[in-house]
Design an enzyme around this catalytic site. Structure first.
Site, PDB file in Angstrom:
ATOM      1  N   ARG A   1       0.841  -1.206   0.000  1.00 24.42           N
ATOM      2  CA  ARG A   1       0.000   0.000   0.000  1.00 24.42           C
ATOM      3  C   ARG A   1       0.875   1.254   0.000  1.00 24.42           C
ATOM      4  O   ARG A   1       0.370   2.351  -0.245  1.00 24.42           O
ATOM      5  CB  ARG A   1      -0.915  -0.001   1.219  1.00 24.42           C
ATOM      6  CG  ARG A   1      -1.901  -1.147   1.245  1.00 24.42           C
ATOM      7  CD  ARG A   1      -2.560  -1.292   2.610  1.00 24.42           C
ATOM      8  NE  ARG A   1      -3.423  -0.160   2.911  1.00 24.42           N
ATOM      9  CZ  ARG A   1      -3.930   0.060   4.119  1.00 24.42           C
ATOM     10  NH1 ARG A   1      -3.627  -0.732   5.145  1.00 24.42           N
ATOM     11  NH2 ARG A   1      -4.735   1.099   4.320  1.00 24.42           N
ATOM     12  N   HIS A  51      -5.918  -3.181  13.323  1.00 21.97           N
ATOM     13  CA  HIS A  51      -7.280  -3.704  13.356  1.00 21.97           C
ATOM     14  C   HIS A  51      -7.439  -4.717  14.495  1.00 21.97           C
ATOM     15  O   HIS A  51      -8.535  -4.902  15.018  1.00 21.97           O
ATOM     16  CB  HIS A  51      -7.629  -4.399  12.039  1.00 21.97           C
ATOM     17  CG  HIS A  51      -7.743  -3.462  10.879  1.00 21.97           C
ATOM     18  ND1 HIS A  51      -6.661  -3.097  10.125  1.00 21.97           N
ATOM     19  CD2 HIS A  51      -8.818  -2.824  10.354  1.00 21.97           C
ATOM     20  CE1 HIS A  51      -7.069  -2.264   9.168  1.00 21.97           C
ATOM     21  NE2 HIS A  51      -8.358  -2.081   9.294  1.00 21.97           N
ATOM     22  N   ASP A  73      -8.516   7.176  12.921  1.00 19.28           N
ATOM     23  CA  ASP A  73      -8.795   5.893  12.292  1.00 19.28           C
ATOM     24  C   ASP A  73     -10.003   5.315  13.035  1.00 19.28           C
ATOM     25  O   ASP A  73     -10.488   5.883  14.026  1.00 19.28           O
ATOM     26  CB  ASP A  73      -7.568   4.986  12.371  1.00 19.28           C
ATOM     27  CG  ASP A  73      -7.548   3.916  11.287  1.00 19.28           C
ATOM     28  OD1 ASP A  73      -8.597   3.666  10.664  1.00 19.28           O
ATOM     29  OD2 ASP A  73      -6.475   3.322  11.051  1.00 19.28           O
TER      30      ASP A  73
END
Length: 341
Positions: free
Chosen positions: A142, A185, A255
């Protein structure tokens, strides 16, 4: 955006339920974010976006998505084409800087062209994290390149292409996720690198792109800067590093507050994030009980946060500034990227 509160919400399904519609009308999120669970077809997606825009109360209500190219894409074929990874753009840039920078701009512009027909007007790119060997793979390809300078050049080009297509860019994950030793996450990454080294590397692309209108925080504990709180919850990281050293004065959104990197009650976490200096809370899983706690923590946008939110939304209100033919841009992009196939 008068009356909007300092949070961004995510619907649970492919249409708003009656409960969601009433809840959003009362709690007035600044914007909304979409995920794969919200998307079934083009007409359904357009209808959902229109419902969200009505819930937001204005034509320029930000509707966010993560559409990066490579492995992070909420809209998939046939709704939107697949693209090479950000790292592939970096590979082209390494062989021909002019071609690589042009390809980065084109990818941003084409992504905007993919999103705008459905009414999606904000994209959580560019990811300007600098990758570090041995770090968790959550960033990986990414990242646009391996050096801070190259990441900055390509990230800036992507953002410029996106804005030329009328879409708000959100750079991430400020002040840098490339060294993370865990996927936020699922767990809290801890970075023990010294602050002066972080300033030379991880922080550098964000400093170069500090004039961009919006950014998303990193749920990372930088132990040499603040050993007690991850960046999202840290007045030290936000005040001294993000606002001070980096010099970013755009809209700072967290986030996802429901990620496992943050432990505790979501209401308390939301209040801590806002008190630390975040402008807007992001909540993504669509669970109503959690949304109620986040919304309760988010007061009305005011002061600098309101100014920054208004400035970010102005990118959307400004519309498309480059009306080049989509087919011609796509052919040019494909020709450039074919050089690294």
């Amino acid at each position: 955006m008068s009356g909007s509160k300092a949070w961004i919400a995510a619907p649970l399904g492919q249409r708003l339920s009656a409960e969601e519609r009433a809840f959003f009308a009362g709690e007035r999120p600044y914007g909304f974010i979409l995920f794969g669970r919200n998307i079934a077809s083009g007409s359904q997606l357009s209808d959902l976006v229109e419902e969200l825009r009505e819930a937001g109360g204005r034509a320029s209500t930000p509707i966010f998505v993560d559409q990066e190219g490579g492995r992070i894409n909420r809209l998939k074929p046939p709704l939107a084409p697949s693209y090479p990874t950000p790292a592939d753009i970096g590979r082209l840039y390494a062989t021909d800087a002019e071609a690589g920078e042009r390809a980065a701009w084109l990818q941003g512009r084409l992504l905007a062209g993919d999103l705008m027909p459905f009414g999606i007007n904000a994209d959580c790119i560019p990811c300007v994290d600098v990758p570090v060997p041995g770090a968790n793979s959550v960033i990986g390809d990414r990242a646009y390149a391996e050096t801070p300078a190259d990441v900055a050049v390509l990230g800036e080009a992507v953002a410029a292409g996106l804005m030329a297509g009328g879409v708000l860019p959100v750079m991430k994950h400020i002040p840098g996720h490339g060294r993370g030793n865990a996927d936020s996450h699922h767990a809290l990454p801890v970075v023990a690198t010294k602050r002066d080294e972080l300033a030379r590397t991880d922080f550098a692309p964000f400093r170069a792109l500090r004039s961009l209108p919006a950014a998303m925080t990193a749920h990372i504990l930088y132990s040499d800067i603040d050993p007690r709180a991850p960046a999202t919850l840290s007045p030290i990281v936000i005040g001294e590093v993000i606002r001070g050293e980096i010099g970013f004065d755009g809209l700072l959104m967290t986030d996802d507050m429901s990620m496992k990197a943050l432990a505790g009650d979501l209401g308390d976490l939301g209040r801590r994030a806002l008190e630390a200096g975040c402008d807007v809370l992001l909540h993504c899983n669509g669970e109503m009980d959690e949304m109620r706690r986040v919304a309760a923590a988010a007061g009305p946008l005011s002061g600098d946060a309101q100014r920054r939110a208004r400035d970010a939304e102005a990118v959307i209100s400004g519309g498309i500034t480059d009306a080049s033919d989509d087919a011609a841009l796509r052919a040019e992009y494909q020709a450039l990227m074919s050089r690294i196939a």
